[in-house]
Design a protein around this motif. Structure first.
Motif, short mmCIF file in Angstrom:
data_model
loop_
_atom_site.label_atom_id
_atom_site.label_comp_id
_atom_site.label_asym_id
_atom_site.label_seq_id
_atom_site.Cartn_x
_atom_site.Cartn_y
_atom_site.Cartn_z
N SER A 128 38.76 47.16 40.02
CA SER A 128 38.51 48.11 41.12
C SER A 128 38.28 47.44 42.72
CB SER A 128 36.35 48.51 40.64
OG SER A 128 36.52 49.24 39.38
N ASP A 129 38.33 46.84 42.78
CA ASP A 129 39.02 46.22 43.96
C ASP A 129 40.94 46.63 44.44
OD1 ASP A 129 36.06 45.73 44.98
OD2 ASP A 129 36.51 43.22 44.62
N LEU A 130 41.43 46.30 43.78
CA LEU A 130 42.69 46.74 43.94
C LEU A 130 42.75 47.91 43.86
CD1 LEU A 130 44.38 43.72 41.45
CD2 LEU A 130 43.66 43.38 44.20
N ILE A 131 42.62 48.80 43.16
CA ILE A 131 42.86 49.75 43.39
C ILE A 131 41.98 50.70 44.58
CG2 ILE A 131 42.35 52.44 41.84
CD1 ILE A 131 42.16 50.73 39.39
N ASN A 132 40.92 50.10 44.31
CA ASN A 132 40.21 51.22 45.50
C ASN A 132 41.52 50.35 47.39
OD1 ASN A 132 38.44 52.42 44.86
ND2 ASN A 132 37.39 50.64 44.06
N THR A 133 41.96 49.28 46.90
CA THR A 133 42.02 48.96 48.76
C THR A 133 43.63 49.91 48.98
OG1 THR A 133 41.75 46.83 47.76
CG2 THR A 133 43.53 47.41 49.82
N PRO A 134 43.61 51.00 49.82
CA PRO A 134 44.75 52.04 50.57
C PRO A 134 45.93 50.98 50.60
CG PRO A 134 43.56 51.32 51.86
CD PRO A 134 42.57 50.27 50.91
N ALA A 135 47.09 51.40 50.74
CA ALA A 135 48.78 50.97 50.16
C ALA A 135 48.55 49.94 51.57
CB ALA A 135 49.81 51.93 49.99
N SER A 136 48.57 50.12 52.17
CA SER A 136 48.06 49.71 54.08
C SER A 136 47.65 48.24 53.31
CB SER A 136 47.77 50.68 55.13
OG SER A 136 45.84 50.43 54.49
N ASP A 137 46.68 47.81 52.49
CA ASP A 137 47.05 46.92 52.17
C ASP A 137 46.83 46.52 51.49
OD1 ASP A 137 45.67 46.21 55.23
OD2 ASP A 137 44.03 47.11 54.61
N MET A 138 47.74 46.68 50.38
CA MET A 138 48.37 46.88 48.31
C MET A 138 49.14 47.22 48.63
SD MET A 138 47.03 44.94 46.07
CE MET A 138 45.50 44.40 47.18
N GLY A 139 50.30 47.02 49.20
CA GLY A 139 51.19 46.91 49.11
C GLY A 139 51.56 46.11 47.98
N PRO A 140 53.36 46.10 47.58
CA PRO A 140 53.70 44.39 46.98
C PRO A 140 53.33 42.92 47.56
CG PRO A 140 55.62 46.23 47.64
CD PRO A 140 54.27 46.72 48.20
N VAL A 151 45.75 44.86 34.35
CA VAL A 151 46.23 43.98 32.95
C VAL A 151 46.00 43.18 33.80
CG1 VAL A 151 47.37 44.97 31.88
CG2 VAL A 151 48.32 43.88 34.31
N LEU A 152 45.59 42.84 35.20
CA LEU A 152 44.97 41.51 36.15
C LEU A 152 43.76 41.54 35.86
CD1 LEU A 152 46.79 41.28 39.27
CD2 LEU A 152 47.19 40.12 37.56
N GLY A 153 42.69 42.40 35.12
CA GLY A 153 41.03 42.89 35.20
C GLY A 153 41.09 41.79 33.75
N LEU A 154 41.67 43.02 33.21
CA LEU A 154 41.99 41.85 31.50
C LEU A 154 41.96 40.84 31.81
CD1 LEU A 154 41.61 42.10 28.84
CD2 LEU A 154 43.77 43.38 28.76
N ALA A 155 42.90 39.98 32.03
CA ALA A 155 43.87 39.40 32.17
C ALA A 155 42.86 37.85 32.60
CB ALA A 155 45.18 38.83 33.15
N CYS A 164 49.29 36.22 42.55
CA CYS A 164 49.23 34.45 42.41
C CYS A 164 47.43 34.07 42.17
CB CYS A 164 50.04 33.99 43.83
SG CYS A 164 51.70 34.55 43.02
N ASP A 165 47.03 34.57 43.41
CA ASP A 165 45.32 34.34 43.38
C ASP A 165 44.78 33.87 42.64
OD1 ASP A 165 45.86 33.93 45.85
OD2 ASP A 165 45.35 35.38 46.67
N LEU A 166 44.66 35.25 41.52
CA LEU A 166 44.07 34.89 40.21
C LEU A 166 45.03 33.80 38.70
CD1 LEU A 166 42.36 36.07 38.09
CD2 LEU A 166 44.68 37.73 37.08
N ALA A 209 32.96 40.90 36.12
CA ALA A 209 34.33 40.27 37.54
C ALA A 209 35.04 40.87 36.79
CB ALA A 209 34.08 38.89 36.87
N GLY A 210 36.04 41.25 35.98
CA GLY A 210 36.68 41.67 35.58
C GLY A 210 36.89 42.92 35.67
N VAL A 211 36.09 44.45 35.51
CA VAL A 211 36.62 45.24 36.00
C VAL A 211 36.31 45.14 37.56
CG1 VAL A 211 34.47 47.84 36.19
CG2 VAL A 211 35.55 46.03 33.58
N ALA A 212 35.64 44.45 37.89
CA ALA A 212 34.79 44.41 39.34
C ALA A 212 36.55 43.75 40.43
CB ALA A 212 34.70 43.23 40.01
N LEU A 213 37.24 43.40 39.97
CA LEU A 213 38.87 42.92 40.62
C LEU A 213 39.51 43.82 40.73
CD1 LEU A 213 41.16 40.65 41.19
CD2 LEU A 213 41.47 40.63 38.91
#
Length: 463
Positions: A151-163, A258-262, A171-173, A145-149
């Motif tokens: 991967s999901d964050l990196i795979n999402t383009p900046a149009s949907d994964m900006g700051p 670091v979010l996946g590891l956390a 904050c969800d995590l 699940a940490g690995v998937a988190l």
């Protein structure tokens, strides 16, 4: 969707793992019908081969080719190939693997089920696996699940994964595990003394911010993870060519890792006081962008001459590391997609790490080998310190000459850590260029599983 093991059932289809050269040993105890079927289908035990043995109604068993030790040494998670090739059904590993190899195969099965399906139907893995006896299913599910988190964050383009969206994910995590999250955003960064985070991100429509999470017993050993959160990197006024900009959605790969590891640490309730710090910015171009030749004063007070606005990651990390160092934690880990030089040196699959702590280096190398999470130590080479000293400021963010780029970047970051018990910096690629067993093309979680092993080993007993 998070991959999990199937419930144990007497109907699970057995998988026999067969090494090359040992097929005849296995066939020796089989009836002629099975021997004939195996030979007719050309199964030899070659690595990655899969053969279903029918029983007239369905599947009696599956054979998985395991190749030779030399074949397997050329990669890892080979059982992911088996998982992908199996027909729909619930399976169990009956023979051919034990110990660490069995645990690796079970994790590979889970990881192979990952699909990034936010924008289109990516299908599902049809086969499921019953967790082998003697292996903790929840631990492997947490790791997957940490690995998937990540991967999901990196795979999402900046149009949907900006700051903004990275802050939401952060904050969800924190909320999911009862951690405390704080956010410093926009011009408040200047008031709170994060000038370089503000400078790098101020040209974007989405304001720069510093994300700070704490979790765990305040008296436990302090472990702080710092991740580079550059959600897209144009290069700034030193703009990247188009060929170099295409994958820059992954420039927040350090933050994602670091979010996946956390997530792993919190879900496994590792007895540490965990802190996660992410400077979340977009390195954009506008009238307000920071410029080549500017001199910035960091949180630590060191001045930095900007000789290339495309060397922005070390700037935002410097302020974050200075903050982390102020409470003198037992360990600071910095993870970043930082330099092309690291890729030239070691390629996409083998992230370098830097530390002055020989004991930590040995633990990381042992863990990387044990859990099949490759890492390679590179040096904080003191002889190159003068390369990051420009003359009119304390530090240069982009030394000229083109030599030792990964090392000079690491040396730059080390200047901002003085009080931690130990410090390690990881220069990750965060991306798998071509699909491999249990590792689809796309965002990659690198180093987190090895770090989890080390952190548990050092602090798992609460000392």
């Amino acid at each position: 969707m998070t991959a999990v093991f199937a419930e144990a059932t007497g109907d699970a289809i057995p998988i026999h793992v067969i090494e090359a050269g040992k097929l005849e040993d296995w066939l020796g105890g089989q009836p002629d019908t099975v021997r004939g079927w195996v030979k007719a289908n050309g199964f030899t035990g070659k690595l990655g081969q899969v053969l279903i043995l029918p029983d007239g109604v369905g599947f009696a068993a599956a054979l998985a080719g395991w190749g030779s030790e030399k074949d397997r040494a050329r990669g890892w998670f080979h059982f992911g190939t088996v998982a992908a090739a199996l027909p729909e059904g619930t399976y169990r590993i009956e023979s051919g693997l034990e110990g660490d190899a069995l645990s690796e195969a079970a994790l590979a099965f889970l990881l192979s089920a990952y699909r990034f399906s936010r924008y289109k139907d990516a299908g599902v893995q049809r086969a499921t696996l019953v967790c082998p006896d003697g292996i903790d299913p929840r631990r492997l599910e947490v790791i997957a699940a940490g690995v998937a988190l990540t991967s999901d964050l990196i795979n999402t383009p900046a149009s949907d994964m900006g700051p903004d969206q990275l802050e939401n994910a952060f904050c969800d995590l924190a909320g999911a595990f009862g951690a405390k999250a704080e956010v410093i955003r926009g011009r408040a960064l200047l008031a709170e003394n994060f000038p370089m985070v503000h400078a790098v991100g101020r040209a974007s429509d989405q304001p720069p911010r510093l994300l700070d999470m704490t979790w765990g017993d305040s008296t436990a050993p302090k472990v702080t993870l710092v991740g580079k959160g550059v959600c897209f990197d144009t290069g700034g006024l030193n703009i990247k060519p188009g060929s170099s900009m295409g994958l820059m959605k992954k420039d927040m790969g350090g933050a994602a890792t670091v979010l996946g590891l956390a997530r792993m640490i919190m879900a496994l309730n590792v007895p540490v006081r965990l802190r996660v710090i992410v400077p979340a910015v977009e390195n954009s171009i506008s009238a307000g962008a920071f410029r080549p030749g500017d001199i910035l004063t960091s949180r630590k007070g060191l001045t930095v001459e900007i000789n290339n606005t495309d060397a922005e990651g070390r700037l935002v990390l410097a302020d974050a590391l200075a903050l982390a160092d102020e409470e003198s934690p037992a360990m600071i880990v910095c993870m970043a997609t930082l330099t092309g030089a690291a890729r030239v040196a070691l390629g996409p699959d083998l992230p370098p790490f830097f530390t002055d702590d020989g004991s930590l280096a040995g633990e990381l190398e042992a863990a990387a080998s044990a859990v099949k999470d490759p890492l390679w130590r590179m040096p904080f080479w003191d002889g190159y310190e003068t390369m990051i000293e420009p003359g009119i400021a304390d530090l240069d963010n982009a030394p000229s000459g083109g030599f030792a780029g990964a090392i000079t970047a690491a040396l730059f970051l080390r200047r901002f850590v003085e009080n931690a018990g130990t410090f390690a910096h990881f220069d990750c690629y965060g991306w798998t260029p071509a699909a491999k067993p249990a590792r689809p093309k796309g965002g990659a979680c690198q180093g987190a599983r090895a770090l989890l092993e080390v952190i548990e080993g050092r602090y798992g007993n609460g000392e």
